[in-house]
Design a protein around this motif. Sequence first.
Motif, mmCIF file in Angstrom:
data_model
loop_
_atom_site.group_PDB
_atom_site.id
_atom_site.type_symbol
_atom_site.label_atom_id
_atom_site.label_comp_id
_atom_site.label_asym_id
_atom_site.label_seq_id
_atom_site.Cartn_x
_atom_site.Cartn_y
_atom_site.Cartn_z
ATOM 1 N N ARG A 208 9.851 5.528 3.722
ATOM 2 C CA ARG A 208 8.608 6.150 4.182
ATOM 3 C C ARG A 208 7.914 5.179 5.122
ATOM 4 N NH1 ARG A 208 4.962 10.112 3.524
ATOM 5 N NH2 ARG A 208 6.070 11.221 1.863
ATOM 6 N N GLN A 209 7.402 5.706 6.225
ATOM 7 C CA GLN A 209 6.698 4.848 7.172
ATOM 8 C C GLN A 209 5.463 4.249 6.510
ATOM 9 O OE1 GLN A 209 5.902 7.141 10.693
ATOM 10 N NE2 GLN A 209 7.972 6.884 11.486
ATOM 11 N N ARG A 210 5.241 2.974 6.781
ATOM 12 C CA ARG A 210 4.138 2.266 6.140
ATOM 13 C C ARG A 210 2.793 2.731 6.676
ATOM 14 N NH1 ARG A 210 5.785 -3.962 6.396
ATOM 15 N NH2 ARG A 210 3.536 -4.054 6.707
ATOM 16 N N VAL A 211 1.851 2.879 5.747
ATOM 17 C CA VAL A 211 0.527 3.382 6.129
ATOM 18 C C VAL A 211 -0.303 2.335 6.861
ATOM 19 C CG1 VAL A 211 0.482 5.046 4.237
ATOM 20 C CG2 VAL A 211 -0.468 2.755 3.872
ATOM 21 N N ASP A 212 0.081 1.051 6.761
ATOM 22 C CA ASP A 212 -0.720 -0.002 7.380
ATOM 23 C C ASP A 212 -0.290 -0.312 8.814
ATOM 24 O OD1 ASP A 212 1.681 -1.021 6.072
ATOM 25 O OD2 ASP A 212 1.028 -3.002 6.713
ATOM 26 N N ARG B 274 0.838 -1.202 0.000
ATOM 27 C CA ARG B 274 0.000 0.000 0.000
ATOM 28 C C ARG B 274 0.872 1.250 0.000
ATOM 29 N NH1 ARG B 274 -3.890 -0.347 4.941
ATOM 30 N NH2 ARG B 274 -4.259 1.816 4.326
ATOM 31 N N THR B 275 1.909 1.227 0.796
ATOM 32 C CA THR B 275 2.818 2.368 0.870
ATOM 33 C C THR B 275 3.602 2.525 -0.429
ATOM 34 O OG1 THR B 275 3.023 1.927 3.237
ATOM 35 C CG2 THR B 275 4.627 3.432 2.253
ATOM 36 N N GLU C 243 0.486 12.125 0.920
ATOM 37 C CA GLU C 243 -0.573 12.114 1.929
ATOM 38 C C GLU C 243 -1.952 12.400 1.342
ATOM 39 O OE1 GLU C 243 3.329 12.826 3.721
ATOM 40 O OE2 GLU C 243 2.226 13.820 2.088
#
Length: 754
Positions: free
Chosen positions: A213-217, A91-92, A107
């Motif tokens: 990048r920090q994962r969105v999940d 997802r990211t 974002e």
Amino acid sequence: MEQLDRKGLSRRAVLAGTGSLVLSFSIGPALAQTVSSPQAEPQNAGRQPEPARGLPGSLKTSPKLDAWIRVDADGTVTVFTGKAELGQGIRTALLQIAAEELEIPFESLKLVTPDTARTPNEGFTAGSHSVQDSGTAIRNAAAQVRDILIGQAASRLGVTADRLHAENGAVVAPNGQRIGYGELVSSEILNVDAEPVSRLKPTDQFMEMGKPRQRVDIPGKVTGGAAYVQDMRLDGMLHGRVVRPPSPGASLRDLDASAVEKMPGVVKVVRDGSFLAVLAEREYQAIKAMRALSALAQWDEQSRLPDVNDLPAVLTAMPSEKGVVKDARKVVSGVRTLEATFTRPYQIHGSIGPSCAVAHLQDGVTTVWTHTQGVYPDQKAIAQMLGIPLEKVRCIHIEGSGCYGHNAADDAAGDAALLAQAVPGRPVRVQWMREQEHAWEPFSPGMVTKVRAQLDAQGSILDWDYQVWSNSHNSRPGSAGALLSAQYLAKSFPPDKQELKITPEGNGDRNSIPLYSFPSTHVIWNFITEVPLRVSAMRGLGAYMNVLSIESFMDELAGAAGVDPVDYRLRHLQDKRARDVVQLAAERFGWKAGQTAPANHGYGFSFARYKNLAAYCAVAMEVQVDRETGRVRIVRATSAVDAGEIVNPDGIRNQVEGGILQAASWALYEGVTFDRTRVTSVDWSTYPILRFDAVPQHLDVHLIERPGEPFLGAGECGQGPGGAAVSNAIANAIGRRLYDLPFSRDRIKQAIGT
């Protein structure tokens, strides 16, 4: 109206936009429907269309741009993918790709993951294809959408497109005038086929891709939020539990369920042939009723399972078909011949959370929320099982707490869909129990490999002969027979007969061809046609066992030749990118030819290119062996990976780290046990896995950057080399080679002689 001339693309007329319309969402014959609403029902979704030639990635099967990118009149941009988030972080990564080419802040983007009513049909999320296929499609679609919008703005402003650029979700003119993407959209503007070539953003201008990048999940998973399908709670939802037979092939002979039907909270007992389940208002009420039903049910069982104590001999004696994976044999004259046989038991996926699904029959449509790896194949299988048209089933992917291949996710989806038919209008949540997941999910097949090599006077390999024995590693849904519940109905659906197929990506034969260069090579897959235990895909298919066997034997051959294991591999490697990862892993580990490990420690090295088509991975490892107990502790591991163009370096590191740890677990602990009737490894004590206290203190992954190169799937590249490094390190530590997985404490003590 001016037309945009895009390099490498044909001229395309674009329509004047009013900024007042949402783009139509058209996904053509590959998908469920042409809609802009997520509520629409699917049609003709059971198959993928014929691939379009020349298009990159999954654009081959879903060529419409607005199947991948939608721009709304308010400027909102939504990205669609047919690949599922399974914990691998896609997802990211996919959002990073889209943000880069669309020139939109990360974002601000939305992402819709697999849904038979909304997203492209990309088949299964498997084989490390998510970024390679879906990421490639999204990147090219995003670049072409960006250029269409620039062309639209050029027409609006009366200037040439080369004087404009995209920035922060808008097209910007030289004088600073900005026109937002939402102002440029109009009906059908993106409802066009993709072109074979895109004007991709130069890698030296990247602002998003290639950056951590920090994962969105992750946030929901670590804060106790709603992250998994197991967390779903819908209004009016009932809880379902299925009573599984005590053994494979058992049939329900007799049952008096009247007492259970009177238990508190029980809504209905459902029986269809040997499929038995209960529905209750509350979860624990369903569990109590399930246990009561299990005690009352009378089953006829059969002793049909093989002898687990003689499994290698059983497997090689079973009926099989010979598949020639590679035949490049030449007459050679070696001075020495070595051979070895390696074995692996059946193994399970070992998902931490047992499988779960939610289904709801409403207005004639059964909607299923599932952590399957393929919503479209599940839709087809469920529709066939229920005997209803395909468009009357909608499958929506929701993450599950654990995956690693074809576990029981699809079976739970089938269970929930079946039980939902008994209570129209009320959602049904089916949660498997731990013992059910361990005993009834599709296992990874048991395997045997045999390898023989001839060496010349310098110890170089002249002839390589390799054979592997296994069932098919893929019995995923597509037909109802792949669903466990469908196999036990009164009108049962038998499992599909698996057929021997030799393909470039491989199955049980995956990675059975070494990437090394030998004058003579012969590789055979002995495809076992008898299926004593239900088996299917687990992470990497046959690659793990084949790489472990090949790389363990390469160490043996290096020892016989009196050559350092790393130098020996380099001697036989011609692929420059392969040599690069081998040399980098050795360098970062501090590998030195002729080095001696401390007492009771051992060093191991391994290498493979996943599928010989995807990412390159080399692993160097140090282990410590307790000679009294046989316990193996991984002290440190260093890996080098070449995955082509890097989207999210942290994402690749996460996958490789996890792959190495899982490979170590498979190598040291895991194996299904059973007697002649029942599976007996039904919990974590009878099927142990690697625990947190066994994780090495240092596990480093070094990435080789390849700007501008195609994406190479990296999600499963670490399993084979990780397991082989464990094997070679143990052999180095104790001075004896182990050939039978798992390398348990007892086997290590026996090899040491203690």
